[in-house]
Design a protein around this motif. Structure first.
Motif, PDB file in Angstrom:
ATOM      1  N   PRO A 106       0.955  -1.193  -0.372  1.00 15.29           N
ATOM      2  CA  PRO A 106      -0.407  -0.010  -0.210  1.00 15.29           C
ATOM      3  C   PRO A 106       1.016   1.005   0.050  1.00 15.29           C
ATOM      4  CG  PRO A 106      -0.334  -1.001   2.429  1.00 15.29           C
ATOM      5  CD  PRO A 106       0.575  -2.035   1.270  1.00 15.29           C
ATOM      6  N   GLU A 107       0.939   2.455  -0.430  1.00 17.56           N
ATOM      7  CA  GLU A 107       1.051   3.562  -0.214  1.00 17.56           C
ATOM      8  C   GLU A 107       0.203   4.491  -0.337  1.00 17.56           C
ATOM      9  OE1 GLU A 107       3.213   4.368  -3.960  1.00 17.56           O
ATOM     10  OE2 GLU A 107       5.025   2.670  -4.248  1.00 17.56           O
ATOM     11  N   PRO A 108      -0.072   6.090  -0.318  1.00 15.65           N
ATOM     12  CA  PRO A 108      -1.030   6.762   0.068  1.00 15.65           C
ATOM     13  C   PRO A 108      -1.372   6.959  -1.213  1.00 15.65           C
ATOM     14  CG  PRO A 108       1.250   7.587   0.610  1.00 15.65           C
ATOM     15  CD  PRO A 108       0.869   6.634   0.434  1.00 15.65           C
ATOM     16  N   GLY A 109      -2.058   7.182  -1.356  1.00 13.29           N
ATOM     17  CA  GLY A 109      -3.441   7.736  -2.516  1.00 13.29           C
ATOM     18  C   GLY A 109      -3.557   6.870  -3.830  1.00 13.29           C
ATOM     19  N   THR A 110      -2.747   6.787  -4.865  1.00 14.09           N
ATOM     20  CA  THR A 110      -3.495   6.165  -5.974  1.00 14.09           C
ATOM     21  C   THR A 110      -2.524   5.358  -5.828  1.00 14.09           C
ATOM     22  OG1 THR A 110      -3.996   7.877  -7.474  1.00 14.09           O
ATOM     23  CG2 THR A 110      -3.492   5.700  -8.752  1.00 14.09           C
ATOM     24  N   THR A 111      -2.271   3.725  -5.828  1.00 13.83           N
ATOM     25  CA  THR A 111      -1.383   2.482  -5.950  1.00 13.83           C
ATOM     26  C   THR A 111      -1.806   2.006  -6.634  1.00 13.83           C
ATOM     27  OG1 THR A 111      -2.739   1.108  -4.032  1.00 13.83           O
ATOM     28  CG2 THR A 111      -1.494   2.855  -3.197  1.00 13.83           C
ATOM     29  N   SER A 112      -0.890   1.233  -7.466  1.00 18.01           N
ATOM     30  CA  SER A 112      -0.649  -0.192  -8.337  1.00 18.01           C
ATOM     31  C   SER A 112      -0.118  -0.674  -8.551  1.00 18.01           C
ATOM     32  CB  SER A 112      -1.856   0.341  -9.476  1.00 18.01           C
ATOM     33  OG  SER A 112      -0.283   0.309 -10.572  1.00 18.01           O
ATOM     34  N   VAL A 113       0.589  -1.918  -8.893  1.00 17.96           N
ATOM     35  CA  VAL A 113       1.400  -2.534  -8.831  1.00 17.96           C
ATOM     36  C   VAL A 113       3.077  -2.149  -9.625  1.00 17.96           C
ATOM     37  CG1 VAL A 113       2.526  -4.744  -9.040  1.00 17.96           C
ATOM     38  CG2 VAL A 113      -0.690  -4.285  -9.501  1.00 17.96           C
ATOM     39  N   VAL A 114       2.875  -1.260 -10.223  1.00 20.15           N
ATOM     40  CA  VAL A 114       4.011  -1.354 -11.073  1.00 20.15           C
ATOM     41  C   VAL A 114       3.519   0.600 -10.973  1.00 20.15           C
ATOM     42  CG1 VAL A 114       4.579  -2.598 -12.475  1.00 20.15           C
ATOM     43  CG2 VAL A 114       3.005  -0.970 -13.475  1.00 20.15           C
ATOM     44  N   ASP A 115       5.308   1.482 -10.729  1.00 22.21           N
ATOM     45  CA  ASP A 115       5.636   2.544 -10.173  1.00 22.21           C
ATOM     46  C   ASP A 115       5.486   3.471 -11.820  1.00 22.21           C
ATOM     47  OD1 ASP A 115       5.665   1.914  -7.816  1.00 22.21           O
ATOM     48  OD2 ASP A 115       8.087   2.642  -8.077  1.00 22.21           O
ATOM     49  N   ARG A 116       5.322   3.129 -12.494  1.00 22.21           N
ATOM     50  CA  ARG A 116       5.209   3.739 -13.697  1.00 22.21           C
ATOM     51  C   ARG A 116       5.946   2.883 -14.890  1.00 22.21           C
ATOM     52  NH1 ARG A 116       9.408   6.562 -13.651  1.00 22.21           N
ATOM     53  NH2 ARG A 116      11.060   6.117 -15.464  1.00 22.21           N
TER      54      ARG A 116
END
Lengths: 222, 324
Positions: B205-215
């Protein structure tokens, strides 16, 4: 196996590599009246391509030549060398024609004979040269698609040769059909000599034209 | 007979010359038609969209292709669908669909063992409807319904099919408006779930928008001299990204760069990707790890707009979802 042939064909008919094939066809049709010559030269042209692609394939697959380095080098050299060489070949053809038809002296025609023998070998050399002068599209098909397949398959070492047949196929087909088409009219000698003359001039002009095109591209980029 | 011979000769010369001319023109001119010119179908109809009673329409052609992008949200704001232009919508038999709708399942299936439902189960119908590319489904959740001690960042959307729940790996959680979005490629039952087995957090988990890849970086290399095929490949890639991944591009989650190999200032990136000619790479960046994929399939699809687009679209979508 089949996919290697298809890849070769794909490379052969895309605009950039097609330019080299057109040059080869032009070269082959310079002595369009000589059936043996056209068939042999187009076959030698394809053989030249096979040799070049196979040697390169062996170097990469067996000797572990680094793809990025060799691919960049070949593309850069190809871009520069192709134009001048095509112009030179075109010019030589023009001169040879003048020598033979201008004086008709025995010594000069023997030179002409010799050069026409070189003509067949010329097809072979042209095959090697054009195969190694990679365009971006043929480069990606050869280095990016074909070589990885060749690495994975047993007997993959034969794939570059099959690829080469694919790239040379249009020339081969054109050469053979040209010879058959023309040989039917070969009984009318006058038409023949006139045809030979015209075709020779057109051939040289086409080669010089494509050569100039490559030189312009090269000058533009540097 | 001489005349026939002469005509043949002339014909031969003309053919050779015209091939040459054609070649020179095709080599120097940029692609004549912009890749955006995908086949237009004359017959269209209105696809009905009904989300918990709120009605919308989208224009669809006879092949099931959506002509204008559509955004639909239920009256209470709990369910939203976002369908991009050119998405193909077909039922499970491959036939175009007249109506898609979302209802709350009156008899919701039980939660899986390792998670619990947050809010209702939505029945998206017709079941088995297929979306290509996947469409965006956004659901809301009530943070008060979360079990004690669990973070909003742990919620995910799951799909219920054939008697079991399956977690969708791609998600964007907005903890401020309490919304979670994912992409769905077919219709079934969907719900927001949260894992109750605290020992194994499934996603970081990360605050705000999260998903498996960063970019995800899409990088296209080329040489100074561009051939027709190479120009086509770049244009078509750019078109695909701008058409299907507009949001990701503007949020910076997806980047596109076209790089000249022969420019000395690009040496570092050329070396990193090992590029040597016209090549397309997709790089999924997660923290310090980068997973670079060299896309070679496109080179056999030059000129085939739809198939080319499809390959790039699927690869980028998978990279965004973090699936290798």
């Amino acid at each position: 196996m089949l996919s290697a042939l298809v890849l070769g064909l794909l490379a052969a008919i895309s605009p950039c590599p097609l330019a080299t094939n057109i040059a080869a066809i032009a070269y082959i049709s310079q002595r369009v009246t000589d059936r043996r010559y056209t068939v042999t030269t187009s076959a030698l042209y394809t053989l030249g391509r096979m040799l070049a692609y196979s040697v390169l394939g062996v170097l990469i697959i067996k000797a572990g030549l680094e793809v990025p380095g060799v691919a960049s080098l070949l593309q850069s050299t190809g871009e520069r060398a192709l134009g001048p060489i095509l112009i030179a070949v075109g010019a030589i053809l023009l001169n040879v024609h003048r020598l033979r038809f201008g004086t008709g002296n025995a010594k000069l025609s023997s030179i002409g004979e010799r050069i026409s023998r070189w003509g067949m070998m010329g097809g072979f050399l042209m095959g090697i040269l054009f195969a190694l002068a990679f365009c971006p599209y043929s480069a990606i098909l050869y280095f990016g698609v074909l070589i990885p397949i060749a690495f994975k398959t047993t007997g993959g070492i034969a794939l570059p040769a099959v690829f080469a047949i694919g790239t040379g196929l249009p020339v081969l087909i054109f050469g053979i059909s040209l010879s058959f088409g023309i040989s039917r009219v070969s009984t009318w000698f006058n038409t023949l000599t006139r045809a030979q003359k015209t075709i020779r001039i057109v051939t040289s002009l086409i080669l010089i034209g494509i050569g100039v095109y490559y030189v312009v591209l090269w000058v533009q980029s540097s | 007979m001489k005349i026939i011979g002469f005509i043949r000769k002339c014909l031969l010369v003309t053919i050779t010359l015209s091939i040459c001319l054609l070649l020179t023109v095709s080599c120097t001119a940029p692609p004549a038609t912009p890749p955006a010119a995908h086949g237009e179908e004359p017959t269209t109809y209105q696809l009905g969209i009904n989300l918990l009673g709120a009605e919308y329409e989208a224009t669809v052609d006879s092949q099931g292709k959506v002509k204008t992008s559509a955004q639909a949200t239920s009256a209470d704001g709990t369910v939203s669908l976002s369908i991009d232009k050119d998405t193909i919508i077909l039922d499970k038999d491959g036939e175009p669909i007249q109506l898609i709708q979302a209802t709350i399942d009156p008899n919701p299936p039980p939660s899986p063992e390792d998670a619990t439902k947050v809010g209702p189960v939505y029945d998206l119908a017709p079941q088995g409807a297929i979306f290509n590319p996947p469409i965006k489904l956004t659901l809301t959740y009530d943070p008060k319904e979360l079990p004690e001690g669990l973070s909003e960042n742990d919620v995910y959307i799951a799909c219920y099919e054939d008697g079991k729940w399956e977690m969708l790996r791609y998600k964007q959680v907005d903890t401020e408006s309490h919304r979670i979005a994912t992409r769905v490629d077919h219709f079934a039952k969907y719900a927001v779930l949260i894992p109750i087995n605290q020992g194994t957090p499934i996603l970081t988990p990360e605050p705000g928008t999260t998903s498996v890849v960063d970019r995800v970086d899409v990088v296209y290399f080329h040489r100074t001299n561009r051939c027709r095929s190479c120009l086509y490949a770049e244009e078509q890639t750019r078109y695909t990204l701008e058409t299907y991944f507009k949001e990701e591009l503007s949020s910076g989650k997806l980047t596109f760069a076209s790089i000249n190999l022969q420019d000395a200032s690009n040496a570092a990136i050329v070396k990193k990707y090992g590029a040597y000619t016209s090549q397309l790479f997709i790089n999924a960046v997660t923290g310090d790890t980068e997973r670079i994929e060299h896309v070679i399939e496109i080179w056999q699809l030059i000129g085939n707009d739809d198939a080319f687009c499809q390959v790039v679209k699927n690869k980028v979508a998978k990279a965004l979802e973090g699936i290798s």
